[in-house]
Design a protein around this motif. Structure first.
Motif, PDB file in Angstrom:
ATOM      1  N   UNK A  56       0.823  -1.213   0.000  1.00  0.00           N
ATOM      2  CA  UNK A  56       0.000   0.000   0.000  1.00  0.00           C
ATOM      3  C   UNK A  56       0.857   1.262   0.000  1.00  0.00           C
ATOM      4  N   UNK A  57       2.095   1.146   0.468  1.00  0.00           N
ATOM      5  CA  UNK A  57       2.988   2.313   0.449  1.00  0.00           C
ATOM      6  C   UNK A  57       3.300   2.740  -0.976  1.00  0.00           C
ATOM      7  N   UNK A  58       3.202   1.827  -1.921  1.00  0.00           N
ATOM      8  CA  UNK A  58       3.631   2.098  -3.303  1.00  0.00           C
ATOM      9  C   UNK A  58       2.485   2.058  -4.318  1.00  0.00           C
ATOM     10  N   UNK A  59       1.291   1.707  -3.872  1.00  0.00           N
ATOM     11  CA  UNK A  59       0.151   1.663  -4.792  1.00  0.00           C
ATOM     12  C   UNK A  59      -0.910   2.666  -4.348  1.00  0.00           C
ATOM     13  N   UNK A  60      -1.775   2.998  -5.239  1.00  0.00           N
ATOM     14  CA  UNK A  60      -2.857   3.940  -4.968  1.00  0.00           C
ATOM     15  C   UNK A  60      -4.100   3.177  -4.503  1.00  0.00           C
ATOM     16  N   UNK A  61      -4.985   3.886  -3.837  1.00  0.00           N
ATOM     17  CA  UNK A  61      -6.248   3.324  -3.377  1.00  0.00           C
ATOM     18  C   UNK A  61      -7.266   3.468  -4.517  1.00  0.00           C
ATOM     19  N   UNK A  62      -7.125   2.626  -5.515  1.00  0.00           N
ATOM     20  CA  UNK A  62      -7.915   2.798  -6.731  1.00  0.00           C
ATOM     21  C   UNK A  62      -9.384   2.433  -6.548  1.00  0.00           C
ATOM     22  N   UNK A  63      -9.721   1.517  -5.652  1.00  0.00           N
ATOM     23  CA  UNK A  63     -11.128   1.160  -5.451  1.00  0.00           C
ATOM     24  C   UNK A  63     -11.909   2.365  -4.927  1.00  0.00           C
ATOM     25  N   UNK A  64     -11.405   3.004  -3.892  1.00  0.00           N
ATOM     26  CA  UNK A  64     -12.092   4.165  -3.329  1.00  0.00           C
ATOM     27  C   UNK A  64     -12.199   5.286  -4.358  1.00  0.00           C
ATOM     28  N   UNK A  65     -11.143   5.496  -5.108  1.00  0.00           N
ATOM     29  CA  UNK A  65     -11.147   6.537  -6.126  1.00  0.00           C
ATOM     30  C   UNK A  65     -12.161   6.230  -7.229  1.00  0.00           C
ATOM     31  N   UNK A  66     -12.219   4.993  -7.664  1.00  0.00           N
ATOM     32  CA  UNK A  66     -13.151   4.596  -8.726  1.00  0.00           C
ATOM     33  C   UNK A  66     -14.593   4.744  -8.267  1.00  0.00           C
ATOM     34  N   UNK A  67     -14.875   4.423  -7.016  1.00  0.00           N
ATOM     35  CA  UNK A  67     -16.233   4.591  -6.486  1.00  0.00           C
ATOM     36  C   UNK A  67     -16.639   6.068  -6.483  1.00  0.00           C
ATOM     37  N   UNK A  68     -15.728   6.946  -6.145  1.00  0.00           N
ATOM     38  CA  UNK A  68     -16.024   8.386  -6.154  1.00  0.00           C
ATOM     39  C   UNK A  68     -16.275   8.875  -7.582  1.00  0.00           C
TER      40      UNK A  68
END
Length: 162
Positions: free
Chosen positions: A12-24
């Motif tokens: 998680x230190x090197x990846x983005x929180x894409x699920x939360x972003x996609x939901x928004x």
């Protein structure tokens, strides 16, 4: 803590929180569908008032705030989760502003009473706003949980979070 969970947290230190972003982003898309459904209506002069101008202005601010929050939550910033919840609650409140009022109102056109918003359009508008709110709140929950997990993980590693 299991090694697999440790690796997942460290990633998680090197990846983005894409699920939360996609939901928004999905919430913005549902708001656009609502926007189109409402503003394509042209039933007499019922929609031509100050509330319409305020609604258009709010839609623009909503889309900007939701996009900004999607970028913030993608980078594991917890305060954006709170913004997403507030936006989700406002989307639910919006159901009672235009859709409910328009569905229960009628105008006279050529001596005939015409319902401002038919039932099919009403259901569609309510559905769009509810889906938008659900996406926003789900984005906030996912973002908050993952951001807290990353923050706790970084604290165990004695790394200052940005």
């Amino acid at each position: 803590m299991s090694e697999e969970k440790q690796i997942r947290l460290d990633r998680m230190r090197y990846t983005k929180n894409s699920l939360a972003s996609t939901l928004a982003i999905a919430a913005i898309l549902f708001d656009v569908f609502y926007f189109i459904s409402i503003y394509e209506s042209n039933v007499g002069s019922w929609y031509y008032n100050i509330l319409m101008g305020a609604s258009i202005l709010y839609n623009l601010i909503f889309m900007l705030a939701a996009f900004l929050s999607s970028e913030g939550i993608k980078n594991y910033k917890i305060p954006y989760a709170y913004v997403l919840v507030v936006l989700g609650v406002i989307q639910i409140i919006r159901i009672f502003i235009y859709p409910v009022r328009a569905h229960s109102s009628s105008v006279t056109i050529q001596d005939q009473a015409v319902i401002v918003m038919e039932t099919a359009q009403f259901v569609r508008c309510v559905l769009y706003l509810l889906l938008s709110a659900i996406c926003l709140i789900a984005s906030a929950v996912v973002g908050y949980i993952r951001s807290r997990a990353l923050k706790q993980h970084l604290e165990t590693l004695n790394i200052q979070s940005a």
